[in-house]
Scaffold this motif. Structure first.
Motif, PDB file in Angstrom:
ATOM      1  N   UNK A 101      -2.439  79.852  81.771  1.00  0.00           N
ATOM      2  CA  UNK A 101      -1.921  78.939  82.741  1.00  0.00           C
ATOM      3  C   UNK A 101      -2.961  77.854  83.065  1.00  0.00           C
ATOM      4  N   UNK A 102      -4.241  78.230  83.103  1.00  0.00           N
ATOM      5  CA  UNK A 102      -5.295  77.252  83.400  1.00  0.00           C
ATOM      6  C   UNK A 102      -5.363  76.170  82.331  1.00  0.00           C
ATOM      7  N   UNK A 103      -5.265  76.570  81.067  1.00  0.00           N
ATOM      8  CA  UNK A 103      -5.328  75.597  79.970  1.00  0.00           C
ATOM      9  C   UNK A 103      -4.147  74.634  80.013  1.00  0.00           C
ATOM     10  N   UNK A 104      -2.981  75.135  80.341  1.00  0.00           N
ATOM     11  CA  UNK A 104      -1.787  74.288  80.442  1.00  0.00           C
ATOM     12  C   UNK A 104      -1.932  73.284  81.587  1.00  0.00           C
ATOM     13  N   UNK A 105      -2.448  73.750  82.715  1.00  0.00           N
ATOM     14  CA  UNK A 105      -2.657  72.865  83.865  1.00  0.00           C
ATOM     15  C   UNK A 105      -3.690  71.805  83.544  1.00  0.00           C
ATOM     16  N   UNK A 106      -4.803  72.215  82.920  1.00  0.00           N
ATOM     17  CA  UNK A 106      -5.867  71.267  82.557  1.00  0.00           C
ATOM     18  C   UNK A 106      -5.333  70.191  81.621  1.00  0.00           C
ATOM     19  N   UNK A 107      -4.551  70.570  80.623  1.00  0.00           N
ATOM     20  CA  UNK A 107      -3.978  69.618  79.675  1.00  0.00           C
ATOM     21  C   UNK A 107      -3.070  68.630  80.391  1.00  0.00           C
ATOM     22  N   UNK A 108      -2.243  69.119  81.311  1.00  0.00           N
ATOM     23  CA  UNK A 108      -1.332  68.243  82.056  1.00  0.00           C
ATOM     24  C   UNK A 108      -2.112  67.251  82.912  1.00  0.00           C
ATOM     25  N   UNK A 109      -3.177  67.706  83.566  1.00  0.00           N
ATOM     26  CA  UNK A 109      -3.987  66.819  84.405  1.00  0.00           C
ATOM     27  C   UNK A 109      -4.670  65.755  83.545  1.00  0.00           C
ATOM     28  N   UNK A 110      -5.240  66.129  82.422  1.00  0.00           N
ATOM     29  CA  UNK A 110      -5.901  65.164  81.543  1.00  0.00           C
ATOM     30  C   UNK A 110      -4.908  64.145  80.996  1.00  0.00           C
ATOM     31  N   UNK A 111      -3.714  64.581  80.635  1.00  0.00           N
ATOM     32  CA  UNK A 111      -2.690  63.657  80.154  1.00  0.00           C
ATOM     33  C   UNK A 111      -2.291  62.659  81.242  1.00  0.00           C
ATOM     34  N   UNK A 112      -2.184  63.128  82.483  1.00  0.00           N
ATOM     35  CA  UNK A 112      -1.830  62.222  83.588  1.00  0.00           C
ATOM     36  C   UNK A 112      -2.951  61.214  83.836  1.00  0.00           C
ATOM     37  N   UNK A 113      -4.193  61.667  83.835  1.00  0.00           N
ATOM     38  CA  UNK A 113      -5.340  60.772  84.042  1.00  0.00           C
ATOM     39  C   UNK A 113      -5.376  59.708  82.946  1.00  0.00           C
ATOM     40  N   UNK A 114      -5.194  60.119  81.696  1.00  0.00           N
ATOM     41  CA  UNK A 114      -5.217  59.167  80.581  1.00  0.00           C
ATOM     42  C   UNK A 114      -4.026  58.213  80.643  1.00  0.00           C
ATOM     43  N   UNK A 115      -2.861  58.729  80.962  1.00  0.00           N
ATOM     44  CA  UNK A 115      -1.654  57.907  80.999  1.00  0.00           C
ATOM     45  C   UNK A 115      -1.671  56.865  82.108  1.00  0.00           C
ATOM     46  N   UNK A 116      -2.246  57.217  83.248  1.00  0.00           N
ATOM     47  CA  UNK A 116      -2.297  56.305  84.398  1.00  0.00           C
ATOM     48  C   UNK A 116      -3.541  55.424  84.398  1.00  0.00           C
ATOM     49  N   UNK A 117      -4.459  55.653  83.440  1.00  0.00           N
ATOM     50  CA  UNK A 117      -5.757  54.946  83.402  1.00  0.00           C
ATOM     51  C   UNK A 117      -6.501  55.120  84.726  1.00  0.00           C
ATOM     52  N   UNK A 118      -6.463  56.324  85.264  1.00  0.00           N
ATOM     53  CA  UNK A 118      -7.140  56.643  86.511  1.00  0.00           C
ATOM     54  C   UNK A 118      -8.642  56.661  86.291  1.00  0.00           C
TER      55      UNK A 118
END
Length: 52
Positions: free
Chosen positions: A1-18
């Motif tokens: 579950x941690x790996x799935x959450x980490x991947x989702x957070x990284x994808x959001x950061x990259x997608x939003x250019x945060x």
């Protein structure tokens, strides 16, 4: 579950250019993530220059 959450957070950061900060990255540790075409991410540090 941690790996799935980490991947989702990284994808959001990259997608939003945060702008993000990471203590364990090279100075200044501030930059953006960019998703690679074949998976994974590239780190793009911010151009930072200290002026006194």
């Amino acid at each position: 579950m941690a790996a799935t959450t980490r991947q989702a957070v990284l994808e959001k950061i990259a997608g939003d250019r945060t702008l993000m900060f990471a203590y364990h990255f090279p100075y200044p540790g501030i930059g953006h993530l960019r998703a690679r075409d074949r998976g994974g991410f590239d780190w793009q540090p911010v151009n930072w220059q200290f002026e006194s």
